[in-house]
Motif scaffolding. Structure first.
Motif, PDB file in Angstrom:
ATOM      1  N   SER A  42       0.864  -1.189   0.000  1.00  0.00           N
ATOM      2  CA  SER A  42       0.000   0.000   0.000  1.00  0.00           C
ATOM      3  C   SER A  42       0.895   1.231   0.000  1.00  0.00           C
ATOM      4  N   PHE A  43       0.346   2.325  -0.481  1.00  0.00           N
ATOM      5  CA  PHE A  43       1.075   3.580  -0.402  1.00  0.00           C
ATOM      6  C   PHE A  43       0.884   4.172   0.999  1.00  0.00           C
ATOM      7  N   PRO A  44       1.891   4.867   1.537  1.00  0.00           N
ATOM      8  CA  PRO A  44       1.811   5.363   2.925  1.00  0.00           C
ATOM      9  C   PRO A  44       0.631   6.307   3.143  1.00  0.00           C
ATOM     10  N   ILE A  45       0.063   6.228   4.326  1.00  0.00           N
ATOM     11  CA  ILE A  45      -0.972   7.169   4.744  1.00  0.00           C
ATOM     12  C   ILE A  45      -0.585   7.739   6.112  1.00  0.00           C
ATOM     13  N   ASP A  46      -1.054   8.940   6.384  1.00  0.00           N
ATOM     14  CA  ASP A  46      -0.827   9.550   7.694  1.00  0.00           C
ATOM     15  C   ASP A  46      -1.959   9.161   8.629  1.00  0.00           C
ATOM     16  N   ILE A  47      -1.593   8.793   9.853  1.00  0.00           N
ATOM     17  CA  ILE A  47      -2.585   8.504  10.882  1.00  0.00           C
ATOM     18  C   ILE A  47      -2.311   9.406  12.082  1.00  0.00           C
ATOM     19  N   PRO A  48      -3.382   9.853  12.772  1.00  0.00           N
ATOM     20  CA  PRO A  48      -3.173  10.747  13.928  1.00  0.00           C
ATOM     21  C   PRO A  48      -2.621   9.973  15.124  1.00  0.00           C
ATOM     22  N   LEU A  49      -1.771  10.618  15.892  1.00  0.00           N
ATOM     23  CA  LEU A  49      -1.231   9.989  17.099  1.00  0.00           C
ATOM     24  C   LEU A  49      -2.112  10.373  18.292  1.00  0.00           C
ATOM     25  N   ASP A  50      -3.384   9.923  18.244  1.00  0.00           N
ATOM     26  CA  ASP A  50      -4.286  10.145  19.367  1.00  0.00           C
ATOM     27  C   ASP A  50      -4.121   9.012  20.372  1.00  0.00           C
ATOM     28  N   ASP A  51      -4.967   9.013  21.400  1.00  0.00           N
ATOM     29  CA  ASP A  51      -4.835   8.010  22.455  1.00  0.00           C
ATOM     30  C   ASP A  51      -5.027   6.592  21.928  1.00  0.00           C
ATOM     31  N   ILE A  52      -5.970   6.416  21.001  1.00  0.00           N
ATOM     32  CA  ILE A  52      -6.231   5.067  20.457  1.00  0.00           C
ATOM     33  C   ILE A  52      -5.014   4.555  19.714  1.00  0.00           C
ATOM     34  N   ASN A  53      -4.490   5.360  18.795  1.00  0.00           N
ATOM     35  CA  ASN A  53      -3.381   4.899  17.950  1.00  0.00           C
ATOM     36  C   ASN A  53      -2.102   4.706  18.752  1.00  0.00           C
ATOM     37  N   THR A  54      -1.820   5.607  19.679  1.00  0.00           N
ATOM     38  CA  THR A  54      -0.591   5.443  20.455  1.00  0.00           C
ATOM     39  C   THR A  54      -0.666   4.230  21.370  1.00  0.00           C
ATOM     40  N   SER A  55      -1.876   3.861  21.814  1.00  0.00           N
ATOM     41  CA  SER A  55      -1.998   2.660  22.630  1.00  0.00           C
ATOM     42  C   SER A  55      -1.766   1.397  21.813  1.00  0.00           C
ATOM     43  N   ILE A  56      -2.005   1.490  20.500  1.00  0.00           N
ATOM     44  CA  ILE A  56      -1.823   0.330  19.623  1.00  0.00           C
ATOM     45  C   ILE A  56      -0.387   0.231  19.132  1.00  0.00           C
ATOM     46  N   ILE A  57       0.143   1.322  18.628  1.00  0.00           N
ATOM     47  CA  ILE A  57       1.461   1.259  17.994  1.00  0.00           C
ATOM     48  C   ILE A  57       2.571   1.810  18.874  1.00  0.00           C
ATOM     49  N   GLY A  58       2.236   2.347  20.047  1.00  0.00           N
ATOM     50  CA  GLY A  58       3.256   2.867  20.951  1.00  0.00           C
ATOM     51  C   GLY A  58       3.372   4.375  20.886  1.00  0.00           C
ATOM     52  N   HIS A  59       4.035   4.941  21.875  1.00  0.00           N
ATOM     53  CA  HIS A  59       4.213   6.394  21.937  1.00  0.00           C
ATOM     54  C   HIS A  59       5.430   6.796  21.103  1.00  0.00           C
ATOM     55  N   LEU A  60       5.260   6.668  19.805  1.00  0.00           N
ATOM     56  CA  LEU A  60       6.389   6.909  18.913  1.00  0.00           C
ATOM     57  C   LEU A  60       6.772   8.386  18.858  1.00  0.00           C
ATOM     58  N   ASP A  61       5.863   9.256  19.295  1.00  0.00           N
ATOM     59  CA  ASP A  61       6.154  10.689  19.242  1.00  0.00           C
ATOM     60  C   ASP A  61       7.041  11.144  20.387  1.00  0.00           C
ATOM     61  N   ARG A  62       7.216  10.310  21.390  1.00  0.00           N
ATOM     62  CA  ARG A  62       8.003  10.699  22.570  1.00  0.00           C
ATOM     63  C   ARG A  62       9.426  10.167  22.457  1.00  0.00           C
ATOM     64  N   LEU A  63      10.367  11.066  22.433  1.00  0.00           N
ATOM     65  CA  LEU A  63      11.761  10.673  22.274  1.00  0.00           C
ATOM     66  C   LEU A  63      12.302  10.003  23.529  1.00  0.00           C
ATOM     67  N   ASP A  64      11.618  10.199  24.680  1.00  0.00           N
ATOM     68  CA  ASP A  64      12.110   9.599  25.912  1.00  0.00           C
ATOM     69  C   ASP A  64      11.589   8.175  26.110  1.00  0.00           C
ATOM     70  N   VAL A  65      10.790   7.678  25.161  1.00  0.00           N
ATOM     71  CA  VAL A  65      10.256   6.320  25.253  1.00  0.00           C
ATOM     72  C   VAL A  65      11.127   5.399  24.404  1.00  0.00           C
ATOM     73  N   ASP A  66      11.580   4.335  25.025  1.00  0.00           N
ATOM     74  CA  ASP A  66      12.463   3.393  24.333  1.00  0.00           C
ATOM     75  C   ASP A  66      11.622   2.442  23.481  1.00  0.00           C
ATOM     76  N   SER A  67      11.320   2.830  22.268  1.00  0.00           N
ATOM     77  CA  SER A  67      10.537   1.987  21.368  1.00  0.00           C
ATOM     78  C   SER A  67      11.002   2.229  19.941  1.00  0.00           C
ATOM     79  N   ILE A  68      10.708   1.260  19.068  1.00  0.00           N
ATOM     80  CA  ILE A  68      11.086   1.370  17.668  1.00  0.00           C
ATOM     81  C   ILE A  68       9.829   1.549  16.835  1.00  0.00           C
ATOM     82  N   LEU A  69      10.001   1.999  15.623  1.00  0.00           N
ATOM     83  CA  LEU A  69       8.858   2.149  14.730  1.00  0.00           C
ATOM     84  C   LEU A  69       8.248   0.776  14.451  1.00  0.00           C
TER      85      LEU A  69
END
Length: 590
Positions: A42-69
């Motif tokens: 699929s071609f990339p799409i933008d998804i909002p980093l709201d509470d639902i999405n961050t709970s599913i894919i992780g807090h990727l917006d926070r640099l202090d969280v040790d997680s990968i894409l």
């Protein structure tokens, strides 16, 4: 409604989200990439980093969280309450408020880094606890081959054991892997010659797909003959230490099949297999199943659907003549064979009469050019060094003249059949009069490759030989018990790569060579080649429904007006409002 489900939860999507897919036909002979098994994306799409999405894919917006894409996470695409696609989700990049997500639809991706030796072969196999039980087990593999996942078929390999030389008593067994004795009508425990199990290809394929959690519908190996395609290897089961090798010492009691497969990625074997035999490999992730089927069979199948009423009037036809017209084996002398045929181009001034065979000189080699009148196919056979019968299939459109082809129109197979010892005559010096081989068949599969025998010490050298398992994909076919020679009643278990035994009697309906009535070209490639030689590439817009897409499979033949097609690519976009017209690329079929 459009929805993307990851970890059993639907992501939040922007109201105007549109998701574009591109699905490609996986068969290489359609896409002109025989060494590639394609998928979709699929071609990339933008998804909002709201509470639902961050709970599913992780807090990727926070640099202090040790997680990968997010990488290769199982996902589902739903539209109008229907499951449309199943794939793996990936996050490409992330900002403070949004993440960029795309999906890959290619179940073979997981096999890219998985080596055959890492697969589960259902544990170590016990073949016996004493000499009698071990040799009885080996005998049973050749007497009842369909009851076993591997077979101890004899192979002529004069280079297998480096320990036989002038200082050691001459033994007829020295030239063989899995020597079958005419004295006792069975195998003998002779560790220096080696005892080597050859795994059945169909069993190995099942283990590959089992690793992915898929079931395999193998419509390529439907007959017992094709189920007895074996992979060669050079690994002896004997792994115990001996300061001086003893011909009377015992075999080991167990076989671990992880030691007897090439140390290469599983995906490489699948590419070599589907490219050599013109097979289609398809996945249905909705029921975790895979289909392996000859393309020749797909051509013969009736159409699965008629899309005439769904077709827009605009279209674009292209006639493409850049199709494969020569097939050969890619062999290197360093890889265990004494002769290399490189598949050179032949000059255009070789004129053939009807049904004639021409012997020509080209470069340093002498080659045989044989024409099959029925389909105007030319078979080139190397007959120079040692009467080698290692060949390439070569097609020509001109009935009287060989057409010179470029390198972009040939396919070099990596799934290589072993030589036949009778053809290459490597055993002529020692045992041509049968005094040493005890009437052993001289049409055995043959190779010249050093074996892997752990912890053996050469009694005539203080140097450990640099032994390692051969990495090539070498194949042969087990033929059961066959006569040892023309005038000899003795029979023994024979594997080979042709469809005949030493007496010229047909012993199979298939050969692993390119040429001949039973060869790979005539059995698997003839009709696909005819289709590719006359195909048109067509691009049309299709007004398909969601259910049309859900029910469609790339192995389906589709009827449009008065012509049958195979779809080669589908590109479409879905939004919350539904499905856009589908941009379809297709080729005409027979």
């Amino acid at each position: 409604m459009l929805g993307i489900k990851i970890r059993d939860t639907f992501l939040s999507l922007y109201a105007n989200t549109s998701l574009t897919f591109e699905k490609n036909h996986p068969i290489g002979i359609i896409t002109d990439a025989l060494d590639t098994i394609q998928g979709g994306y699929s071609f990339p799409i933008d998804i909002p980093l709201d509470d639902i999405n961050t709970s599913i894919i992780g807090h990727l917006d926070r640099l202090d969280v040790d997680s990968i894409l997010l990488q290769d996470e199982y996902c589902e695409v739903w539209i109008e309450g229907l499951l449309l696609e199943i794939g793996k989700a990936n996050v490409k990049q992330c900002g403070p408020r949004t993440a960029s997500l795309f999906m890959v639809f290619n179940e073979l991706k997981d096999l890219s880094d998985v080596h055959l030796a890492a697969l589960d072969y259902e544990g170590v196999r016990t073949i016996g606890t004493d000499a009698a039980s071990r040799t009885a087990y080996a005998d049973d593999t050749v007497e009842n081959p369909m009851d076993h996942d591997f077979i101890f078929a004899p192979v002529y390999n004069p280079n297998y054991s480096p320990f036989w030389n002038e200082g050691y008593p001459a033994q007829p067994q020295r030239n063989y892997q899995n020597f079958y004795s005419s004295d006792n009508d069975g195998f003998e425990e002779i560790p220096i010659s080696g005892i080597t199990p050859f795994i059945r290809l169909d069993y190995l394929l099942n283990r590959i797909f089992q690793y992915q959690g898929f079931t395999l519908d193998n419509q390529f190996q439907l007959t017992d003959e094709l189920k007895l395609i074996l992979l060669w290897n050079n690994y002896n089961i004997n792994t115990h230490y001996q300061a001086v090798p003893d011909v009377a010492s015992a075999w080991d009691n167990t076989v671990d099949l992880k030691n007897h497969v090439p140390s290469r990625a599983a995906i490489e074997l699948l590419k070599a297999l589907v490219g050599t035999f013109a097979l289609g490999l398809f996945y249905d992730p909705s029921n975790k199943s895979a289909l392996l089927i000859p393309f020749d069979t797909l051509i013969a199948n009736p159409e699965a659907a008629d899309w005439t009423s769904k077709t827009a009037q605009d279209f674009n036809y292209v006639t493409d003549r850049n199709f494969i017209s020569r097939w050969r084996y890619d062999v290197d002398t360093a890889d265990g064979l004494s002769v290399r045929f490189g598949g050179q181009d032949f000059p255009q001034n070789i004129v053939m009469g009807e049904g004639l065979t021409a012997r020509i000189m080209y470069g340093d080699g002498e080659f045989l050019l044989r024409r099959a009148i029925a389909d105007n196919t030319y078979y080139i056979i190397a007959i120079g060094i040692g009467d080698a019968n290692f060949n390439t299939a070569y097609t020509a459109q001109d009935q009287k003249q060989v057409v010179k082809t470029g390198s972009d129109k040939e396919y070099a197979s990596e799934l290589i059949p072993l030589w036949n010892s009778h053809d290459i005559k490597t055993n002529g010096e020692d045992d041509f009069d049968h005094t040493d081989i005890r009437f052993q068949e001289i049409m055995l599969p043959a190779i010249e490759h050093e074996g892997f025998i752990v912890n053996y010490v050469n009694p005539f050298s203080s140097i450990f030989p640099p032994l390692a398992p051969c990495m090539s994909f070498r194949v042969m076919m087990y033929r059961g018990f066959q006569p040892a020679d023309v005038g000899i009643d003795y029979e023994y278990p024979m594997a080979n790569t042709s469809a005949y035994n030493i007496r010229g009697e047909q012993v199979g309906d298939y050969s692993l060579q390119w040429d001949g009535d039973y060869g790979i070209y005539n059995k698997f490639w003839k009709r696909p080649y005819e289709m590719l030689a006359h195909k048109k590439d067509v691009t049309r817009s299709l007004n398909l429904t969601i259910r049309d897409l859900i029910n469609f499979r790339f192995w389906h033949k589709i009827r449009i007006e008065n012509q049958n097609y195979f779809m080669t690519r589908l590109r479409y976009t879905v939004t919350s409002k539904g499905l856009s017209p589908v941009e379809a690329t297709m080729i005409t079929t027979l």
